[in-house]
Write an enzyme that holds these catalytic residues in place. Sequence first.
Site, mmCIF file in Angstrom:
data_model
loop_
_atom_site.group_PDB
_atom_site.id
_atom_site.type_symbol
_atom_site.label_atom_id
_atom_site.label_comp_id
_atom_site.label_asym_id
_atom_site.label_seq_id
_atom_site.Cartn_x
_atom_site.Cartn_y
_atom_site.Cartn_z
ATOM 1 N N GLU A 1 0.708 93.332 -14.223
ATOM 2 C CA GLU A 1 -0.086 92.418 -13.388
ATOM 3 C C GLU A 1 0.704 91.183 -12.984
ATOM 4 O O GLU A 1 0.153 90.104 -12.846
ATOM 5 C CB GLU A 1 -1.399 92.045 -14.087
ATOM 6 C CG GLU A 1 -2.318 93.260 -14.214
ATOM 7 C CD GLU A 1 -3.713 92.935 -14.737
ATOM 8 O OE1 GLU A 1 -3.848 91.950 -15.467
ATOM 9 O OE2 GLU A 1 -4.643 93.684 -14.393
ATOM 10 N N HIS B 1 1.957 104.729 18.513
ATOM 11 C CA HIS B 1 3.311 104.490 17.998
ATOM 12 C C HIS B 1 3.686 103.020 18.041
ATOM 13 O O HIS B 1 3.060 102.232 18.754
ATOM 14 C CB HIS B 1 4.312 105.310 18.818
ATOM 15 C CG HIS B 1 4.049 106.779 18.757
ATOM 16 N ND1 HIS B 1 3.140 107.399 19.593
ATOM 17 C CD2 HIS B 1 4.538 107.743 17.938
ATOM 18 C CE1 HIS B 1 3.095 108.690 19.294
ATOM 19 N NE2 HIS B 1 3.921 108.923 18.299
ATOM 20 N N TYR C 1 11.288 118.071 12.167
ATOM 21 C CA TYR C 1 10.282 119.013 11.656
ATOM 22 C C TYR C 1 10.466 120.382 12.283
ATOM 23 O O TYR C 1 10.427 121.403 11.601
ATOM 24 C CB TYR C 1 8.883 118.461 11.941
ATOM 25 C CG TYR C 1 7.753 119.383 11.529
ATOM 26 C CD1 TYR C 1 7.377 119.490 10.193
ATOM 27 C CD2 TYR C 1 7.059 120.132 12.473
ATOM 28 C CE1 TYR C 1 6.337 120.316 9.809
ATOM 29 C CE2 TYR C 1 6.015 120.969 12.106
ATOM 30 C CZ TYR C 1 5.657 121.058 10.775
ATOM 31 O OH TYR C 1 4.627 121.884 10.408
ATOM 32 N N TYR C 2 10.684 120.413 13.584
ATOM 33 C CA TYR C 2 10.886 121.692 14.252
ATOM 34 C C TYR C 2 12.290 122.229 14.047
ATOM 35 O O TYR C 2 12.501 123.436 14.051
ATOM 36 C CB TYR C 2 10.500 121.593 15.729
ATOM 37 C CG TYR C 2 9.006 121.665 15.836
ATOM 38 C CD1 TYR C 2 8.363 122.894 15.798
ATOM 39 C CD2 TYR C 2 8.235 120.522 15.838
ATOM 40 C CE1 TYR C 2 6.990 122.980 15.799
ATOM 41 C CE2 TYR C 2 6.854 120.599 15.840
ATOM 42 C CZ TYR C 2 6.237 121.835 15.823
ATOM 43 O OH TYR C 2 4.882 121.932 15.802
ATOM 44 N N GLN D 1 -0.051 135.355 17.042
ATOM 45 C CA GLN D 1 0.950 134.944 18.024
ATOM 46 C C GLN D 1 2.275 135.644 17.733
ATOM 47 O O GLN D 1 2.622 135.886 16.579
ATOM 48 C CB GLN D 1 1.129 133.419 18.034
ATOM 49 C CG GLN D 1 1.397 132.796 16.668
ATOM 50 C CD GLN D 1 1.677 131.289 16.729
ATOM 51 O OE1 GLN D 1 1.802 130.716 17.802
ATOM 52 N NE2 GLN D 1 1.795 130.662 15.577
ATOM 53 N N HIS E 1 6.415 113.388 21.761
ATOM 54 C CA HIS E 1 5.399 112.342 21.898
ATOM 55 C C HIS E 1 5.872 111.339 22.958
ATOM 56 O O HIS E 1 7.066 111.198 23.192
ATOM 57 C CB HIS E 1 5.196 111.638 20.559
ATOM 58 C CG HIS E 1 4.456 112.483 19.561
ATOM 59 N ND1 HIS E 1 4.057 112.017 18.347
ATOM 60 C CD2 HIS E 1 4.047 113.779 19.624
ATOM 61 C CE1 HIS E 1 3.420 112.986 17.681
ATOM 62 N NE2 HIS E 1 3.415 114.064 18.433
ATOM 63 N N LEU F 1 5.089 134.543 17.715
ATOM 64 C CA LEU F 1 5.938 133.754 16.847
ATOM 65 C C LEU F 1 5.914 134.315 15.431
ATOM 66 O O LEU F 1 6.950 134.513 14.802
ATOM 67 C CB LEU F 1 5.459 132.298 16.859
ATOM 68 C CG LEU F 1 6.163 131.372 15.874
ATOM 69 C CD1 LEU F 1 7.654 131.311 16.148
ATOM 70 C CD2 LEU F 1 5.563 129.971 15.962
ATOM 71 N N HIS G 1 6.755 119.633 22.035
ATOM 72 C CA HIS G 1 6.308 118.958 20.822
ATOM 73 C C HIS G 1 6.583 117.463 20.848
ATOM 74 O O HIS G 1 6.395 116.776 19.849
ATOM 75 C CB HIS G 1 6.976 119.589 19.591
ATOM 76 C CG HIS G 1 6.504 120.989 19.353
ATOM 77 N ND1 HIS G 1 5.173 121.271 19.149
ATOM 78 C CD2 HIS G 1 7.160 122.160 19.309
ATOM 79 C CE1 HIS G 1 5.045 122.577 18.980
ATOM 80 N NE2 HIS G 1 6.221 123.143 19.086
ATOM 81 N N ARG H 1 -2.715 117.705 12.841
ATOM 82 C CA ARG H 1 -2.801 119.134 12.559
ATOM 83 C C ARG H 1 -2.712 119.329 11.054
ATOM 84 O O ARG H 1 -2.024 118.560 10.379
ATOM 85 C CB ARG H 1 -1.622 119.848 13.247
ATOM 86 C CG ARG H 1 -1.563 121.329 12.996
ATOM 87 C CD ARG H 1 -0.336 121.982 13.641
ATOM 88 N NE ARG H 1 -0.348 123.399 13.334
ATOM 89 C CZ ARG H 1 0.615 124.255 13.659
ATOM 90 N NH1 ARG H 1 1.683 123.830 14.299
ATOM 91 N NH2 ARG H 1 0.525 125.526 13.336
#
Lengths: 746, 746
Positions: free
Chosen positions: A679, A479, A274-275, A146, A430, A148, A428, A453
């Site tokens: 414990e 979600h 993230y992007y 790609q 949601h 990109l 991207h 992914r």
Amino acid sequence: MYIKRINWAIITITCLFISICPLIIQAQEHPNLILTKAGVEKIRAQLGNVPLFDASLQKLKEEVDAEMALGIDTPIPKDYSGGYTHARHKRNMTVMQQAGVLYQILDDEKYAKYVKDMLMQYEGMYKTLPLHPKTRSYARGKLFWQCLNDSNWLVYVSQAYDCIYNYLSKVERKKLEKNLFKPFADHISVDSPQFYQRVHNHSTWGNAAVGMIGLVMNDKELIDRALYGIKGVNLDKTAKDDDGGFLNEDGKAGFLANIEEPFSPDGYYNEGPYYQRYAMYPFLIFAEGLHNVKPELKIFKYKDGVLLKSINALINLSDADGDFFPLNDGQKGMSYYNDALVTAVDISYYFGNQDPGLLSIAEKQNKVLLDDSGLAVALGVKNGEAKPFDKKSINLSDGPDGTQGGVGILRSEDLELVFKYASQGSSHGHYDKLSYSFYDNGDEVLQDYGLARFVNIEQKGGGNYLKENKTWAKQTIAHNTLVQNEKSHYQGKYDIGSKYHPDLYLFDVSNADIQLLSAKETNAYPGTEMHRTMAIIKDESFEKPFMLDILKVKSDSTNQYDLPFYFMGQVLNTNFEYEVPKTLEPLGKDNGYQHLWSEGCANTTDENTKLSWLEKGRFYTLTSATLKDDELRFVRIGANDPEFNLRREAGFIIRRKDSKNTLFVSTIEAHGSYSPVSESALNSKSNITDLKVILDTVDYTAISITTINGNSKLLILANNNASKEAKHILKINDKDYTWTGSYYYN
Amino acid sequence: MYIKRINWAIITITCLFISICPLIIQAQEHPNLILTKAGVEKIRAQLGNVPLFDASLQKLKEEVDAEMALGIDTPIPKDYSGGYTHARHKRNMTVMQQAGVLYQILDDEKYAKYVKDMLMQYEGMYKTLPLHPKTRSYARGKLFWQCLNDSNWLVYVSQAYDCIYNYLSKVERKKLEKNLFKPFADHISVDSPQFYQRVHNHSTWGNAAVGMIGLVMNDKELIDRALYGIKGVNLDKTAKDDDGGFLNEDGKAGFLANIEEPFSPDGYYNEGPYYQRYAMYPFLIFAEGLHNVKPELKIFKYKDGVLLKSINALINLSDADGDFFPLNDGQKGMSYYNDALVTAVDISYYFGNQDPGLLSIAEKQNKVLLDDSGLAVALGVKNGEAKPFDKKSINLSDGPDGTQGGVGILRSEDLELVFKYASQGSSHGHYDKLSYSFYDNGDEVLQDYGLARFVNIEQKGGGNYLKENKTWAKQTIAHNTLVQNEKSHYQGKYDIGSKYHPDLYLFDVSNADIQLLSAKETNAYPGTEMHRTMAIIKDESFEKPFMLDILKVKSDSTNQYDLPFYFMGQVLNTNFEYEVPKTLEPLGKDNGYQHLWSEGCANTTDENTKLSWLEKGRFYTLTSATLKDDELRFVRIGANDPEFNLRREAGFIIRRKDSKNTLFVSTIEAHGSYSPVSESALNSKSNITDLKVILDTVDYTAISITTINGNSKLLILANNNASKEAKHILKINDKDYTWTGSYYYN
């Protein structure tokens, strides 16, 4: 050899006759793109004196030396992400950039020679290279599948070229520019307008690639193409890319448009952190180049300094461990330890206000850029100027003008509530309006699933988006937000989702003990309004702060509402009896429901529904003011998942049938601890005995929260007037409440 | 008040007239049990000079001071583990012991007074205290629901009493001994012989409790009862306890028998490390007391010094993080950070050979005992004597004479293979002969499920064993070992399992590049012999060492064999096509199969079956030399689990039907890495192209392993002669192989 000579002849002739031939306009010194001549001198003078810089340099040197020892390989392109040729070309671009830097700083010709040799191999190959054989991309590259990735390559290699520019002869430079760089830049731009001519993180890489090689080549046409897009090219405004995003709905393009559009005035990037992290590198590295070569552009002041603001926003969009909240298609685990954030932190520090909080992140990164900005950071650290980066509650508007919803984070002690009321977030995004995720000391309490992914892992769909990303991760039911009649928001359609966004109703963190965020969404389901108010409340009768969630639904139709809670951990106990089935069936047929196994079922029996769970040695309790005959469902992700692409994680759903207007009120407490070493279980039980809706009218909603010790708190929310100055008088159960502002809490 | 006075009068009279009244026999100085007078002087002299000791003291002081500030509460017993009264009395015992130590070291009377006041409250309550109201235990305590916890209490409180012995008046001591300590010791011993008169970790606590209070009171009768059991009491040899264990099959009892029986000569404790850790404290703390008060017993030399050996064994039974392998009913996460191991490490160092490796563990624990042993350790650390504790491959025999199988651990680089061929392991044993678990740098690659219990978390079955512990965790199918006809080993019956054990065939780690462990089991399924050989092989054509598993089955009947692999992580890919069902059904009806969802199904299509998965950024591949028509199943734990007591983890099963003699051969490779920060996947694919059975006869099994680069290795195993001296000649495909020893590898 013969062919090459002919080519050179053609170039020379071309240059003589075309007046804009860049090589003739003016002479430039090199390096001047990221490293500068003056900067290199300063760096050389400080070598051995600045530990973080020296360590970064030493590490880089070892890495590059090891790579150089293996020799040069520029294989014929063949693979998708994760395959050998992909990984090799990706590695080559980095190593060239790094070797270039080493050549400048260490003044050792072996690095320059290495870059030159590799570039010449690329030159030899590129001239005749066809499109990459893999056909999946909407814009195929040549070195990679790609454009990109081809753009990534050129962004790095431009820097390498700049570093060895003066090492090369004129003839060598011409050869590279003519046969490699120029056609390379053309392929990713004029030959791939569907990739280049957009507002999209892909395009940002393309713009930066073209612009950076343009700056090194001093090619005004390329620079302009980078800044403003391809002249005269207009794309079909209704065409879509692989991810379902519009290619170019409004015709905007170029680097400046890519700053203008996706960043809100607060620096929020519309695709999510993230992007943003991914896009950050080309934004900043090209900006640094522009700053150095074209200071008159004042790129770091552009749009009120949004590039630097966006770094602050991005860091604030990370949890206690520095991991970015996986909003939209975000892969979990991506963090400010990523190299792009080393760039971001160093550039932000150097070109911004020398925020000492950034130095503490640089210390954690344990790495700096090998340029002026990295040197400044390393010196700051050396001089003990670092201070903790104090992440506070923050509200980040979305949209170019900051009017398209946003993302807010409420922080209190170890807890972080991430409330998303943003716009679609490009391809991207949601379909999860008014959703949230909840963190305790960097660990997920209620998760956002993130993407489906395995980035760059070839065995999983070539490392690309898996089909479950669309069928599960993007769907609303994946979600922590309301689903009406088992359909996703905006019908799960990108073109509808892109038109709308929720609106902020209230963000008030003036009182550290009760911080609120509230937003409304009216278009996800036409005829239905959702008004969600989330708060983190710190109260002395509780061990830790707790979350309060008020979701008010107004509809002109009768619907089924599902409110999921994707709690992380193992069920401890409930206050209701439930049945587990003998065989597991999917909860539904589509819109993500087909991916949920129905693992348990109950009806409410009490006014409060309680569910406790245990995760990483901490206890959590959900208390919800459910109604009689609400259905309760335990679900497990993973149905209809023929390749085990989904994680087998849990969820809990409150289902309310046959309702028009309704109200969901819930609290989530974090409490106590469990150590498998000692414990001992401390404070393993909920502190709330009664969560009650005292009043719910169009204008006001009043909730009382009563603890085990009988302490009771009342929150009254004004539903339609968020003004700080507004005065309210309200009678509840014969008692008068008067207050100023959007809420009453006592 | 009036009643108390009368009691004292009775005590006084009793003492005068009963000739064995211990107070009269001889005078003892105090403290003398764990702290000693001389030791305390030495400690006081060093205060402020030994960082680890000082820090431990400071931390303890803060803890105790905070607890003291809350006042004393000795509530009427009411709850199971996890409930308030349970937790309170447990806390009280610890704080008393700690306050006693602080009194001695800091010479501050407030600590002595606190202990005294609390003891007096207990004295006031205990006199009239009935059995604990909860009835679940086979041996109910008074302060707690089971005698076990009462014994814990007395072990700690004996130390507290010793520390403040001289602070108390004679009258006070008499009062406590008569009304609290003596009846307390009697309740857990003569009144509860089913608890006390056994070889079992419960009894060890009982013995230590009785013995330690006996040592402080200088009560010979109690000391003898502790060392040798209750005189003249013999239990029904066929009776069983709550866990299905025999109460006392062979009539042995007392502390010495409890050393004699459960420890093998190598120091392996037959219930496994989790219970050894639990039992360790009473073993060692009572031993320390005996060493101080009765040095003539030479307790640390008993059974060839097995107590100290056992500490070394226990540390070797932990993974790279110090977490104990969860063999049998082990709870995951228990580690050498547990306080019992602080005791073990310090005592082992001081009373053993001052192994500098132990100092490095003490450093990690960051804590020492506040006694002579802790001082010695802290001084060693201070003097820089610590060295890494080098865990090597080790084979630990099981059984009092070391002849009842064992547990072996093969270690190579970051990998640890735990192979269990031990005896039943008392009532906490699982029916998992020849099973294994596999670790990579402390993380599970193939897991041992451990127990089904949330220890001390009241909401989960009172913190006790859950019914899924029997129906799932103990069953054979829950482990990485062979299941015949869907039945558990030894019919899942404790009395059968207790009769048998596998036998070691081979343990050879003389060559670091190929380490082998091999054992045979002939009784799990009458008429069937299982011979399993596990190896870790380090080969230059592999990135990391890999595991080889050869499981040879010989049967006189036709059976279905299931070989499960409880891999941890997410499926990456397979080399076979599989179907996933539309609805999930349990894999079977009983013996643990009812708890497995059948998530995917396939038949073998190739000679090798391959499954790769990803966990914590590392890749793993199972390659198995399957046969045509083997069935392959993906399973998920969690069916028929109405309270979500089980973890929803994955498994993979190779099922071979209608077979008599057969051979399962598999490898597991650890390879490569994935970072979500750099998003780069390295070496994500298996290196093995062919795993082949070249020969399989009664006497020899030969396996070849071929890599991607065409390198091939051959392993030939002699199946019936493990002698190092034996010479073998074997022709395979017309080639002669000759070698000496149990295996050939080249």
